[in-house]
Motif scaffolding. Structure first.
Motif, PDB file in Angstrom:
ATOM      1  N   ASN A  77       0.866  -1.178   0.000  1.00  8.08           N
ATOM      2  CA  ASN A  77       0.000   0.000   0.000  1.00  8.08           C
ATOM      3  C   ASN A  77       0.903   1.228   0.000  1.00  8.08           C
ATOM      4  N   ALA A  78       1.156   1.750  -1.163  1.00 13.88           N
ATOM      5  CA  ALA A  78       2.077   2.873  -1.281  1.00 13.88           C
ATOM      6  C   ALA A  78       1.589   3.828  -2.345  1.00 13.88           C
ATOM      7  N   THR A  79       1.949   5.080  -2.176  1.00 12.89           N
ATOM      8  CA  THR A  79       1.616   6.111  -3.145  1.00 12.89           C
ATOM      9  C   THR A  79       2.879   6.510  -3.892  1.00 12.89           C
ATOM     10  N   PHE A  80       2.783   6.505  -5.215  1.00 17.11           N
ATOM     11  CA  PHE A  80       3.931   6.862  -6.039  1.00 17.11           C
ATOM     12  C   PHE A  80       3.694   8.221  -6.685  1.00 17.11           C
ATOM     13  N   GLU A  81       4.761   8.931  -6.908  1.00 10.19           N
ATOM     14  CA  GLU A  81       4.688  10.268  -7.491  1.00 10.19           C
ATOM     15  C   GLU A  81       4.050  10.227  -8.873  1.00 10.19           C
ATOM     16  N   ASN A  82       4.339   9.163  -9.631  1.00  5.89           N
ATOM     17  CA  ASN A  82       3.723   8.992 -10.941  1.00  5.89           C
ATOM     18  C   ASN A  82       3.809   7.510 -11.327  1.00  5.89           C
ATOM     19  N   GLN A  83       3.095   7.154 -12.379  1.00 11.51           N
ATOM     20  CA  GLN A  83       3.023   5.756 -12.800  1.00 11.51           C
ATOM     21  C   GLN A  83       4.383   5.215 -13.241  1.00 11.51           C
ATOM     22  N   ARG A  84       5.222   6.064 -13.798  1.00 12.45           N
ATOM     23  CA  ARG A  84       6.525   5.598 -14.273  1.00 12.45           C
ATOM     24  C   ARG A  84       7.431   5.192 -13.103  1.00 12.45           C
ATOM     25  N   LEU A  85       7.314   5.919 -11.998  1.00 11.40           N
ATOM     26  CA  LEU A  85       8.101   5.544 -10.826  1.00 11.40           C
ATOM     27  C   LEU A  85       7.557   4.253 -10.212  1.00 11.40           C
ATOM     28  N   LYS A  86       6.266   4.021 -10.367  1.00  6.54           N
ATOM     29  CA  LYS A  86       5.705   2.752  -9.899  1.00  6.54           C
ATOM     30  C   LYS A  86       6.269   1.595 -10.730  1.00  6.54           C
ATOM     31  N   ARG A  87       6.353   1.804 -12.040  1.00  8.72           N
ATOM     32  CA  ARG A  87       6.951   0.782 -12.896  1.00  8.72           C
ATOM     33  C   ARG A  87       8.421   0.568 -12.532  1.00  8.72           C
ATOM     34  N   ALA A  88       9.099   1.678 -12.239  1.00 12.83           N
ATOM     35  CA  ALA A  88      10.508   1.571 -11.849  1.00 12.83           C
ATOM     36  C   ALA A  88      10.653   0.795 -10.548  1.00 12.83           C
ATOM     37  N   TYR A  89       9.714   0.995  -9.635  1.00 17.43           N
ATOM     38  CA  TYR A  89       9.745   0.252  -8.372  1.00 17.43           C
ATOM     39  C   TYR A  89       9.664  -1.251  -8.634  1.00 17.43           C
ATOM     40  N   VAL A  90       8.757  -1.648  -9.499  1.00 14.33           N
ATOM     41  CA  VAL A  90       8.608  -3.076  -9.830  1.00 14.33           C
ATOM     42  C   VAL A  90       9.908  -3.613 -10.426  1.00 14.33           C
ATOM     43  N   ALA A  91      10.507  -2.854 -11.350  1.00 16.42           N
ATOM     44  CA  ALA A  91      11.739  -3.296 -11.999  1.00 16.42           C
ATOM     45  C   ALA A  91      12.886  -3.410 -11.001  1.00 16.42           C
ATOM     46  N   LEU A  92      13.034  -2.420 -10.133  1.00 14.96           N
ATOM     47  CA  LEU A  92      14.144  -2.413  -9.182  1.00 14.96           C
ATOM     48  C   LEU A  92      13.974  -3.469  -8.105  1.00 14.96           C
ATOM     49  N   GLN A  93      12.735  -3.729  -7.706  1.00 17.86           N
ATOM     50  CA  GLN A  93      12.511  -4.802  -6.740  1.00 17.86           C
ATOM     51  C   GLN A  93      12.826  -6.164  -7.369  1.00 17.86           C
ATOM     52  N   ALA A  94      12.509  -6.310  -8.655  1.00 23.85           N
ATOM     53  CA  ALA A  94      12.845  -7.568  -9.347  1.00 23.85           C
ATOM     54  C   ALA A  94      14.362  -7.729  -9.435  1.00 23.85           C
ATOM     55  N   LEU A  95      15.070  -6.624  -9.696  1.00 20.26           N
ATOM     56  CA  LEU A  95      16.528  -6.694  -9.745  1.00 20.26           C
ATOM     57  C   LEU A  95      17.102  -7.039  -8.376  1.00 20.26           C
ATOM     58  N   LYS A  96      16.519  -6.476  -7.350  1.00 19.43           N
ATOM     59  CA  LYS A  96      16.991  -6.782  -5.991  1.00 19.43           C
ATOM     60  C   LYS A  96      16.780  -8.261  -5.665  1.00 19.43           C
ATOM     61  N   ARG A  97      15.631  -8.795  -6.058  1.00 21.02           N
ATOM     62  CA  ARG A  97      15.369 -10.224  -5.814  1.00 21.02           C
ATOM     63  C   ARG A  97      16.315 -11.110  -6.625  1.00 21.02           C
ATOM     64  N   ALA A  98      16.781 -10.592  -7.776  1.00 22.28           N
ATOM     65  CA  ALA A  98      17.670 -11.369  -8.637  1.00 22.28           C
ATOM     66  C   ALA A  98      19.111 -11.374  -8.140  1.00 22.28           C
ATOM     67  N   VAL A  99      19.387 -10.582  -7.104  1.00 25.16           N
ATOM     68  CA  VAL A  99      20.743 -10.514  -6.552  1.00 25.16           C
ATOM     69  C   VAL A  99      20.984 -11.688  -5.620  1.00 25.16           C
ATOM     70  N   TYR A 100      22.063 -12.385  -5.865  1.00 30.82           N
ATOM     71  CA  TYR A 100      22.450 -13.528  -5.041  1.00 30.82           C
ATOM     72  C   TYR A 100      23.402 -13.094  -3.926  1.00 30.82           C
ATOM     73  N   SER A 101      24.270 -12.142  -4.234  1.00 31.68           N
ATOM     74  CA  SER A 101      25.248 -11.676  -3.259  1.00 31.68           C
ATOM     75  C   SER A 101      25.470 -10.184  -3.458  1.00 31.68           C
ATOM     76  N   ASP A 102      25.427  -9.430  -2.375  1.00 34.50           N
ATOM     77  CA  ASP A 102      25.610  -7.983  -2.392  1.00 34.50           C
ATOM     78  C   ASP A 102      26.497  -7.605  -1.211  1.00 34.50           C
TER      79      ASP A 102
END
Length: 445
Positions: A77-102
């Motif tokens: 449940n979050a409010t995003f400044e615009n739809q593009r940042l919401k899409r970016a959130y989905v992409a960046l969270q997927a990248l974070k999940r794809a990280v094995y070691s950081d």
């Protein structure tokens, strides 16, 4: 400061949004993913690479298409400044999940809807609407991150810069990345990516800088890549096996590196049309035939390195036209004849290397003291460290006529290909001159 520098890159690009590129379906092969296991990089164990590859394979949709139902993917449940940042959130969270070691916890603060505050993520006003803030760049260079690239990165429609060099990413480049039509700089060098040359590059209309060196890409180079308006193309230190396409003559790039692959066949005569090029590096491949005289037309060329190949014939007199040449390296081939005086007298030279060939003469200008000249291992009787007379006489007997050579247009004369190819012996640290990354195109990156 970095964000300000990035704006210098992002804002001057095209002022209107480009049409979305079509994403074509792809059947993903576990064979390509597990080819990571044969990488020469040792930063990850084979078991870890296998695990990461399995994760990418299991996450890839069968048709290669993106799930655009963003609201269902957000999951908070979050409010995003615009739809593009919401899409970016989905992409960046997927990248974070794809990280094995950081190990440096770079993605540790990649939490919540404020994606512009994420470490190494840069936002800027959208090109088509300056009132919208969007994710325009990701820079994870030298962070020792292990993982793979998820298809959700294709949601980053406003991304212009993607740098992840010198990490431990593995797997393939997803077709979904072809959606990122504003991509300008793409650097995935020094990782463990595999598969054929990523054709998503061909569908990026704005890309100027592509660096995929020090990975395990293989197969052929598509001729179309040299027809794109790219300024720098780094292909070195992979497993490419194709010939060099004739379309190289259409390239407007200033830097193209082919080093340390298995490119074979001729250097195309069309190379003389590369009027913008200032660095051409072919070191340590399987190129054969005669040197094309058209190289001498490249007035802006500062580095020309064809060392450690199987080139035959003589050095064309036209090479005296390389008026900007700083490094000219034709060593460790099967070249013969005389180094032209016009080449020896090039005023811009600092390094002239023609060692380990069969040259029997060199212009008097080659003995000048203001440049580094490497002429050992030839047939220059008056010079030190030359081949034996027996070796030199044997080479004279198998003359190559470059006017009849398969690579020639009949512009020079020299000697017939040896019946049997001789092994080129590579010296230690071969290619070290060009191993380290060049300065970035834009300050701060």
């Amino acid at each position: 400061m970095e964000a300000v520098i990035f704006l210098v890159l992002y804002i001057p690009m095209a002022s209107t949004m480009l049409k979305s590129a079509m994403d074509k379906p792809q059947a993903f092969s576990s064979f390509i993913l597990f080819a990571c296991l044969f990488s020469s990089t040792s930063a990850l164990s084979d078991a870890e690479v296998s695990y990461i590859a399995r994760r990418q394979l299991s996450a890839l949709p069968e048709d290669g298409q993106l799930n655009l139902d963003i609201d269902k993917q957000v999951g908070i449940n979050a409010t995003f400044e615009n739809q593009r940042l919401k899409r970016a959130y989905v992409a960046l969270q997927a990248l974070k999940r794809a990280v094995y070691s950081d190990p440096f916890n770079i993605t540790g603060n990649w939490v919540g809807p404020h994606v512009c505050g994420y470490t190494r993520v840069f936002c800027a006003p959208a090109l088509d609407d300056p009132n919208l803030n969007v994710v325009a760049g990701i820079d994870l260079n030298h962070d020792d991150i292990a993982g793979y690239l998820p298809v959700e990165l294709g949601l980053l429609n406003d991304l212009a810069l993607f740098h992840i060099n010198s990490n431990r990413f593995c797997g393939i480049i997803p077709q979904a990345l072809s959606k990122i039509v504003l991509m300008h700089e793409f650097d995935i060098s020094n990782n463990r990516f595999v598969g054929p040359f990523p054709d998503v590059f061909l569908r990026w209309p704005a890309v100027k800088y592509i660096d995929i060196r020090f990975n395990d890409f293989e197969g052929e180079i598509p001729p179309e890549i040299f027809e794109k308006d790219i300024d720098a193309l780094f292909l070195n230190d992979n497993r490419f096996t194709s010939t060099i396409p004739e379309t190289i003559g259409k390239s407007v790039a200033s830097i193209v590196t082919f080093a340390n692959n298995k490119f074979k066949g001729c250097i195309p005569h069309s190379i003389g049309n590369m009027s913008n090029v200032n660095q051409l590096i072919f070191i340590n491949n399987e190129l054969s035939g005669c040197l094309p005289g058209e190289v001498g037309m490249l007035r802006n060329l500062t580095i020309f390195d064809v060392s450690m190949n199987s080139l035959t014939g003589t050095v064309p007199e036209s090479f005296g036209g390389l008026e900007s040449a700083d490094v000219l390296d034709i060593s460790h081939n099967k070249l013969s004849g005389v180094i032209p005086e016009s080449v020896c007298k090039l005023t811009s030279l600092s390094i002239l290397s023609f060692s380990h060939n069969y040259f029997s003469g060199e212009g008097s200008g080659c003995l000048r003291r203001d440049i580094e000249v490497e002429d050992g291992g030839n047939c220059l009787g008056s010079r030190p460290n030359q081949k034996s007379s027996e070796e030199c006489e044997a080479e004279v007997k198998r003359a190559v006529d470059c006017s009849k050579d398969k690579c020639s247009k009949g512009s020079s004369t020299s000697k017939p290909p040896p019946a049997k190819e001789e092994e080129v012996i590579l010296p230690p640290n071969m290619g070290s001159r060009y191993s380290s990354p060049p300065p970035p195109m834009f300050p701060g990156y």
